[in-house]
Enzyme design. Structure first.
Site, PDB file in Angstrom:
ATOM      1  N   ASP A 194     -64.116 112.401 -27.476  1.00 16.86           N
ATOM      2  CA  ASP A 194     -63.339 111.258 -27.946  1.00 16.86           C
ATOM      3  C   ASP A 194     -61.838 111.550 -27.950  1.00 16.86           C
ATOM      4  O   ASP A 194     -61.115 111.140 -28.845  1.00 16.86           O
ATOM      5  CB  ASP A 194     -63.793 110.869 -29.362  1.00 16.86           C
ATOM      6  CG  ASP A 194     -63.308 109.477 -29.765  1.00 16.86           C
ATOM      7  OD1 ASP A 194     -63.150 108.620 -28.876  1.00 16.86           O
ATOM      8  OD2 ASP A 194     -63.091 109.257 -30.972  1.00 16.86           O
ATOM      9  N   CYS A 225     -81.883 101.438 -12.499  1.00 21.66           N
ATOM     10  CA  CYS A 225     -81.895 100.058 -12.985  1.00 21.66           C
ATOM     11  C   CYS A 225     -82.641  99.124 -12.034  1.00 21.66           C
ATOM     12  O   CYS A 225     -83.207  98.110 -12.472  1.00 21.66           O
ATOM     13  CB  CYS A 225     -80.462  99.556 -13.166  1.00 21.66           C
ATOM     14  SG  CYS A 225     -79.578 100.322 -14.539  1.00 21.66           S
ATOM     15  N   CYS A 285     -83.105  95.060 -12.238  1.00 21.57           N
ATOM     16  CA  CYS A 285     -82.830  94.575 -13.601  1.00 21.57           C
ATOM     17  C   CYS A 285     -81.346  94.282 -13.762  1.00 21.57           C
ATOM     18  O   CYS A 285     -80.491  95.098 -13.422  1.00 21.57           O
ATOM     19  CB  CYS A 285     -83.263  95.618 -14.630  1.00 21.57           C
ATOM     20  SG  CYS A 285     -82.895  95.137 -16.335  1.00 21.57           S
ATOM     21  N   CYS A 340     -78.336  93.154 -18.678  1.00 23.46           N
ATOM     22  CA  CYS A 340     -77.046  93.351 -19.344  1.00 23.46           C
ATOM     23  C   CYS A 340     -75.995  92.412 -18.772  1.00 23.46           C
ATOM     24  O   CYS A 340     -75.105  91.947 -19.505  1.00 23.46           O
ATOM     25  CB  CYS A 340     -76.589  94.812 -19.211  1.00 23.46           C
ATOM     26  SG  CYS A 340     -76.312  95.377 -17.515  1.00 23.46           S
ATOM     27  N   CYS A 350     -74.335  89.420 -21.256  1.00 20.10           N
ATOM     28  CA  CYS A 350     -72.972  89.597 -21.749  1.00 20.10           C
ATOM     29  C   CYS A 350     -72.404  88.238 -22.153  1.00 20.10           C
ATOM     30  O   CYS A 350     -72.278  87.342 -21.310  1.00 20.10           O
ATOM     31  CB  CYS A 350     -72.090  90.240 -20.683  1.00 20.10           C
ATOM     32  SG  CYS A 350     -70.383  90.500 -21.209  1.00 20.10           S
ATOM     33  N   CYS A 369     -63.904  91.314 -22.239  1.00 18.16           N
ATOM     34  CA  CYS A 369     -64.841  92.135 -23.017  1.00 18.16           C
ATOM     35  C   CYS A 369     -64.591  92.007 -24.515  1.00 18.16           C
ATOM     36  O   CYS A 369     -63.492  92.274 -25.004  1.00 18.16           O
ATOM     37  CB  CYS A 369     -64.717  93.597 -22.590  1.00 18.16           C
ATOM     38  SG  CYS A 369     -65.875  94.699 -23.443  1.00 18.16           S
TER      39      CYS A 369
END
Length: 235
Positions: free
Chosen positions: A129, A184, A187, A190, A194, A210
């Site tokens: 981070d 994935c 698929c 997501c 969204c 976003c």
């Protein structure tokens, strides 16, 4: 002086400290991130987001952490805490990754790995981070998971409910693990799920849409996104 730990030994140490995945890769420059970040920044997809977009060259060059870097041991800590509690009586929603300081948990899981390397005479620095590395690129290259259409790294058995970090070291740690191919398939849940259509292509996020960025970036939330943002106040 003890011998340099093997990746298998470091995995055991990491799992005992609470990590759900541990891998290793070289400290070579990070691709595809070294090319992707500048291109997406130039296209405006980063909006005014900083993080690794602030200095892509730094974040994709592990040797900038220290010149003698040879290997990067990667780790993942799961922050999944089960089903979301009832919304009744709550004034706003906060993303799961902010329910606790999971990066502190991640650092605690990486610490014994760093200590094991130092005990063998190696240099070891925890990176988590800090925007010093593109964590997803390192995790992908070390075989922890694959890039999902949501642009996150998806770990087998854990999905993308993880925070990622690493230990950079100046010794070579051998591994025959290769990056995981896309799992994935067809698929695209997501993408369709969204709320603001921020996933503009597989693995490509437009920060201007976003919600995670809209609620952090300051100023007013665009009118066209307010209904989708709803009661979300962070993440």
């Amino acid at each position: 002086m003890p011998s340099v730990p093997t990746i298998s030994e470091l995995q055991t140490v990491g799992y005992e400290a609470g990590l759900v995945a541990v891998g290793v890769t070289s400290a070579e420059d990070l691709f595809p991130a070294a090319e992707v970040l500048p291109n997406r920044k130039a296209a405006g997809l980063a909006n005014d987001m900083q993080f690794t977009y602030r200095n892509p060259s730094r974040s994709t060059t592990p040797s900038r952490i220290f010149d003698s870097a040879q290997s990067i041991v990667t780790g993942a800590y799961s922050y999944y805490q089960g089903p979301r509690p009832s919304e009744a009586g709550r004034d706003g929603e906060v993303a799961r990754y902010s329910w606790a300081d999971y990066y502190e948990c991640l650092a605690a899981g990486l610490a014994p790995i760093a200590e094991a390397l130092r005990a063998a005479g190696a240099k070891a620095q925890i990176v988590a981070d800090s925007n010093s590395l593109v964590d997803r690129n390192v995790a992908w290259r070390s075989g922890l998971g694959w890039y999902g259409k949501n642009a996150n790294i998806i770990l087998p058995g854990h999905g993308s409910w993880v925070v990622l970090g690493a230990v950079v070291t100046d010794v070579v740690i051998a591994s025959d693990v290769q990056p995981i191919d896309d799992q994935c398939g067809s698929c695209s849940l997501c993408v369709s799920g969204c709320p603001t259509g921020a996933i503009v292509a597989p693995g490509v996020i437009d920060a201007r849409r976003c919600i995670a960025w809209l609620v952090q970036s300051g100023g007013e939330i665009p009118v066209e996104s307010r209904e989708a943002v709803g009661s979300r106040i962070y993440g």
